[in-house]
Design an enzyme around this catalytic site. Structure first.
Site, short mmCIF file in Angstrom:
data_model
loop_
_atom_site.label_atom_id
_atom_site.label_comp_id
_atom_site.label_asym_id
_atom_site.label_seq_id
_atom_site.Cartn_x
_atom_site.Cartn_y
_atom_site.Cartn_z
N LYS A 110 0.81 -1.22 0.00
CA LYS A 110 0.00 0.00 0.00
C LYS A 110 0.84 1.26 0.00
O LYS A 110 0.62 2.17 -0.79
CB LYS A 110 -0.82 0.00 1.29
CG LYS A 110 -2.28 0.12 1.11
CD LYS A 110 -3.04 0.05 2.43
CE LYS A 110 -2.35 -0.58 3.60
NZ LYS A 110 -2.25 0.22 4.79
N ARG B 248 -9.60 2.80 9.52
CA ARG B 248 -9.22 1.44 9.89
C ARG B 248 -10.32 0.77 10.67
O ARG B 248 -10.20 -0.40 11.00
CB ARG B 248 -7.97 1.50 10.76
CG ARG B 248 -6.72 0.91 10.11
CD ARG B 248 -5.64 0.97 11.17
NE ARG B 248 -4.43 0.30 10.82
CZ ARG B 248 -3.47 0.82 10.09
NH1 ARG B 248 -3.60 2.00 9.56
NH2 ARG B 248 -2.36 0.12 9.89
N ARG C 133 10.66 -6.32 5.29
CA ARG C 133 10.48 -4.89 5.02
C ARG C 133 11.43 -4.04 5.85
O ARG C 133 11.64 -4.27 7.02
CB ARG C 133 9.03 -4.51 5.36
CG ARG C 133 8.77 -3.02 5.34
CD ARG C 133 7.30 -2.70 5.26
NE ARG C 133 6.59 -2.89 6.51
CZ ARG C 133 5.28 -2.65 6.64
NH1 ARG C 133 4.57 -2.27 5.59
NH2 ARG C 133 4.70 -2.81 7.79
N ARG D 52 11.10 -1.60 11.09
CA ARG D 52 10.19 -0.89 11.99
C ARG D 52 10.03 -1.66 13.30
O ARG D 52 10.02 -2.89 13.30
CB ARG D 52 8.82 -0.76 11.32
CG ARG D 52 8.68 0.51 10.54
CD ARG D 52 7.47 0.54 9.68
NE ARG D 52 6.25 0.07 10.33
CZ ARG D 52 5.06 0.08 9.75
NH1 ARG D 52 4.93 0.53 8.52
NH2 ARG D 52 4.01 -0.36 10.39
N ARG E 108 -1.43 -7.27 14.30
CA ARG E 108 -1.98 -6.31 13.35
C ARG E 108 -2.85 -7.00 12.31
O ARG E 108 -3.89 -6.48 11.91
CB ARG E 108 -0.85 -5.54 12.67
CG ARG E 108 -0.56 -4.23 13.37
CD ARG E 108 0.88 -3.85 13.29
NE ARG E 108 1.34 -3.57 11.95
CZ ARG E 108 2.58 -3.84 11.54
NH1 ARG E 108 3.44 -4.43 12.34
NH2 ARG E 108 2.93 -3.53 10.33
P1 ADP Z 1 0.94 -0.80 8.37
O1 ADP Z 1 2.11 -0.49 7.52
O2 ADP Z 1 1.18 -1.86 9.38
O3 ADP Z 1 -0.33 -0.93 7.59
P2 ADP Z 1 0.65 1.93 9.27
O4 ADP Z 1 1.98 2.44 8.93
O5 ADP Z 1 -0.52 2.40 8.48
O6 ADP Z 1 0.68 0.36 9.36
O7 ADP Z 1 0.33 2.22 10.82
C1 ADP Z 1 1.20 1.79 11.84
C2 ADP Z 1 0.47 1.77 13.18
O8 ADP Z 1 -0.06 3.08 13.46
C3 ADP Z 1 -0.75 0.85 13.24
O9 ADP Z 1 -0.39 -0.48 13.53
C4 ADP Z 1 -1.55 1.51 14.35
O10 ADP Z 1 -1.01 1.23 15.63
C5 ADP Z 1 -1.32 2.99 14.10
N1 ADP Z 1 -2.36 3.56 13.19
C6 ADP Z 1 -2.17 4.05 11.93
N2 ADP Z 1 -3.33 4.48 11.39
C7 ADP Z 1 -4.29 4.23 12.32
C8 ADP Z 1 -5.69 4.42 12.36
N3 ADP Z 1 -6.36 4.93 11.30
N4 ADP Z 1 -6.35 4.04 13.48
C9 ADP Z 1 -5.70 3.53 14.52
N5 ADP Z 1 -4.38 3.31 14.57
C10 ADP Z 1 -3.66 3.66 13.48
#
Ligand code: ADP
Length: 217
Positions: free
Chosen positions: A16, A92, A129, A161, A172
C-alpha cells in the site's frame, strides 16, 4: 486532469505505502498516511507520539477519536481541499469510516480501493520490510544487509520498523480481519469500493490501480 480523492485499504504488507507514493505523484495529490503521521509524532516526542508509540509497538490501534481529529485537521489544509488526497491507513475501523463520511460530505471520496493480497503472502513481505526513518521509503531486505543502511532517496537511516516483529505483525493482521475487513462491506454497500489484485509485479499492480481511478473520477 490531476486531482482525486482516494482511500486505499489493504492488509499491512500489501504494498500500500509504495503504491500510494506512486499514485500521489501520478495524480499530483498529497499522500496522507496516518502511520507516517504517528511515526513522526513518535520521533518528535509530542504528547500524541508518547501515547501512540506504545500502542503501535504492541501492534494495537490508536483510538478513533484521536485518529479522526488528526485526519480532519489534515484534510482541511489547502492542498487537500484543492487537489484531493490519497488516504493510506485511514479509516481502519467502521467508526472512523462513519466519521470520515461526515467530514467529506461536501467533497466526497471518488473511490475506495481494496488492495488485495492474501495473508500468507504479506507475512513474508513484512518480515523483510525495511523503512527509511526520515522519508519513509520502503525497501526489501535480502537478509544480510548492513543495519542501518543508507536511504538512496534522502540519505537517512533505513531500519526495520519496531512494529514489524512477528508477534506485532500477527496482532496487526488479526486486527485487520476484525476491525478493517468490515470496511470492505461498508464501502461495498455504498457502491464506493473497487477491489484490485495486489499480487504481481509492482508496475502491473500500479497500472491496475490507475485504471480503476481513471474509470471512477
Ligand atoms: P501498516 O504499515 O502496518 O499498515 P501503518 O503504517 O498504516 O501500518 O500504521 C502503523 C500503526 O499506526 C498501526 O499499527 C496503528 O497502531 C497505528 N495507526 C495508523 N493508522 C491508524 C488508524 N487509522 N487508526 C488507529 N491506529 C492507526
Amino acid at each position: 486532469m490531476p486531482g482525486a480523492r482516494l482511500i486505499i485499504l489493504g492488509r499491512q504488507g500489501a504494498g500500500k505505502g509504495t503504491q500510494c507514493v506512486r499514485l500521489s505523484r501520478h495524480f499530483v495529490v498529497p499522500h496522507i498516511s496516518t502511520g507516517d503521521m504517528l511515526r513522526s509524532a513518535v520521533r518528535e516526542r509530542t504528547p500524541l507520539g508518547i501515547v501512540a508509540g506504545e500502542i503501535m509497538d504492541a501492534g494495537g490501534l490508536v483510538d478513533d477519536e484521536t485518529m479522526v481529529g488528526i485526519v480532519k485537521e489534515r484534510l482541511a489544509k489547502p492542498d487537500a481541499m484543492s487537489r484531493g488526497y490519497i488516504l493510506d491507513g485511514f479509516p481502519r475501523t467502521v467508526g472512523q469510516a462513519e466519521a470520515l463520511a461526515g467530514i467529506t460530505e461536501d467533497l466526497p471520496i471518488h473511490v475506495v480501493i481494496d488492495l488485495d493480497v492474501p495473508r500468507e503472502i504479506v507475512v513474508d513481505r513484512i518480515s523483510s520490510r525495511r523503512v527509511c526513518q526520515d522519508c519513509g521509503t520502503n525497501y526489501t531486505s535480502s537478509g544480510d544487509d548492513p543495519s542501518p543502511w543508507i536511504c538512496d532517496v534522502c540519505g537517512g537511516d533505513v531500519t526495520q520498523r519496531g512494529d514489524d516483529t512477528p508477534e506485532a505483525v500477527n496482532r496487526r493482521l488479526d486486527l485487520y480481519e476484525s476491525q478493517t475487513a468490515p470496511l470492505i462491506e461498508f464501502y461495498g454497500g455504498r457502491g464506493q469500493l473497487a477491489v484490485v489484485n495486489g499480487v504481481g509485479h509492482p508496475d502491473h499492480v500500479f497500472k491496475r490501480l490507475t485504471d480503476v481511478v481513471e474509470s471512477r473520477r
